[in-house]
Design a protein around this motif. Structure first.
Motif, mmCIF file in Angstrom:
data_model
loop_
_atom_site.group_PDB
_atom_site.id
_atom_site.type_symbol
_atom_site.label_atom_id
_atom_site.label_comp_id
_atom_site.label_asym_id
_atom_site.label_seq_id
_atom_site.Cartn_x
_atom_site.Cartn_y
_atom_site.Cartn_z
ATOM 1 N N VAL A 3 0.865 -1.174 0.000
ATOM 2 C CA VAL A 3 0.000 0.000 0.000
ATOM 3 C C VAL A 3 0.903 1.226 0.000
ATOM 4 N N ALA A 4 0.591 2.173 -0.857
ATOM 5 C CA ALA A 4 1.402 3.383 -0.961
ATOM 6 C C ALA A 4 0.597 4.599 -0.514
ATOM 7 N N ARG A 5 1.328 5.606 -0.154
ATOM 8 C CA ARG A 5 0.716 6.876 0.224
ATOM 9 C C ARG A 5 1.382 7.970 -0.608
ATOM 10 N N ILE A 6 0.644 9.035 -0.849
ATOM 11 C CA ILE A 6 1.168 10.162 -1.606
ATOM 12 C C ILE A 6 1.099 11.394 -0.726
ATOM 13 N N ARG A 27 15.325 15.368 -0.063
ATOM 14 C CA ARG A 27 14.854 15.725 1.280
ATOM 15 C C ARG A 27 13.730 14.810 1.731
ATOM 16 N N ALA A 28 12.806 14.470 0.832
ATOM 17 C CA ALA A 28 11.711 13.552 1.173
ATOM 18 C C ALA A 28 12.280 12.201 1.589
ATOM 19 N N HIS A 29 13.328 11.754 0.908
ATOM 20 C CA HIS A 29 13.946 10.460 1.210
ATOM 21 C C HIS A 29 14.527 10.421 2.632
ATOM 22 N N LYS A 30 14.968 11.570 3.143
ATOM 23 C CA LYS A 30 15.510 11.627 4.507
ATOM 24 C C LYS A 30 14.436 11.353 5.559
ATOM 25 N N THR A 31 13.200 11.742 5.280
ATOM 26 C CA THR A 31 12.113 11.612 6.243
ATOM 27 C C THR A 31 11.219 10.405 5.978
ATOM 28 N N LEU A 32 10.936 10.145 4.708
ATOM 29 C CA LEU A 32 10.010 9.082 4.330
ATOM 30 C C LEU A 32 10.767 7.828 3.913
ATOM 31 N N GLN A 36 9.120 5.811 -3.732
ATOM 32 C CA GLN A 36 9.073 5.100 -5.010
ATOM 33 C C GLN A 36 9.100 6.031 -6.215
ATOM 34 N N GLY A 37 8.698 7.266 -6.045
ATOM 35 C CA GLY A 37 8.667 8.189 -7.171
ATOM 36 C C GLY A 37 8.018 9.506 -6.793
ATOM 37 N N ALA A 38 8.034 10.412 -7.758
ATOM 38 C CA ALA A 38 7.419 11.723 -7.548
ATOM 39 C C ALA A 38 7.032 12.293 -8.898
ATOM 40 N N TRP A 39 6.024 13.146 -8.888
ATOM 41 C CA TRP A 39 5.705 13.874 -10.112
ATOM 42 C C TRP A 39 5.471 15.328 -9.759
ATOM 43 N N VAL A 40 5.759 16.176 -10.733
ATOM 44 C CA VAL A 40 5.632 17.613 -10.532
ATOM 45 C C VAL A 40 4.176 18.014 -10.755
ATOM 46 N N LYS A 41 3.553 18.486 -9.696
ATOM 47 C CA LYS A 41 2.162 18.933 -9.775
ATOM 48 C C LYS A 41 2.092 20.341 -10.360
ATOM 49 N N PHE A 63 5.285 6.955 -1.548
ATOM 50 C CA PHE A 63 6.109 6.058 -0.746
ATOM 51 C C PHE A 63 5.260 4.892 -0.267
ATOM 52 N N VAL A 64 5.904 3.737 -0.130
ATOM 53 C CA VAL A 64 5.211 2.514 0.266
ATOM 54 C C VAL A 64 5.175 2.425 1.784
#
Length: 67
Positions: A3-6, A27-32, A36-41, A63-64
């Motif tokens: 299960v993933a969360r955004i 920076r997200a990787h340091k906390t989460l 798995q990926g990201a997209w520019v909103k 992230f999973v």
């Protein structure tokens, strides 16, 4: 099954949009865990006296979740 969360984050760079994305993901990787990926909103520039002073991106980071 996983299960993933955004989550939504913003990142600002004085260099470029690409740099803002890289900094945001790093920076997200340091906390989460398990990013798995990201997209520019969205993206925009910040200006002062007619010159670009910053490149801002809004990222949706996936992230999973752990069991």
């Amino acid at each position: 099954m996983s299960v993933a969360r955004i989550t939504e984050i913003s990142s600002l760079s004085t260099k470029s949009f690409d740099d803002a994305v890289e900094q945001g993901v790093a920076r997200a990787h340091k906390t989460l865990k398990h990013v798995q990926g990201a997209w520019v909103k969205d993206h925009k520039v910040e200006c002062s006296e007619g010159k670009i002073t910053g490149y801002k991106v809004i990222l949706k980071v996936t992230f999973v979740l752990e069991d």
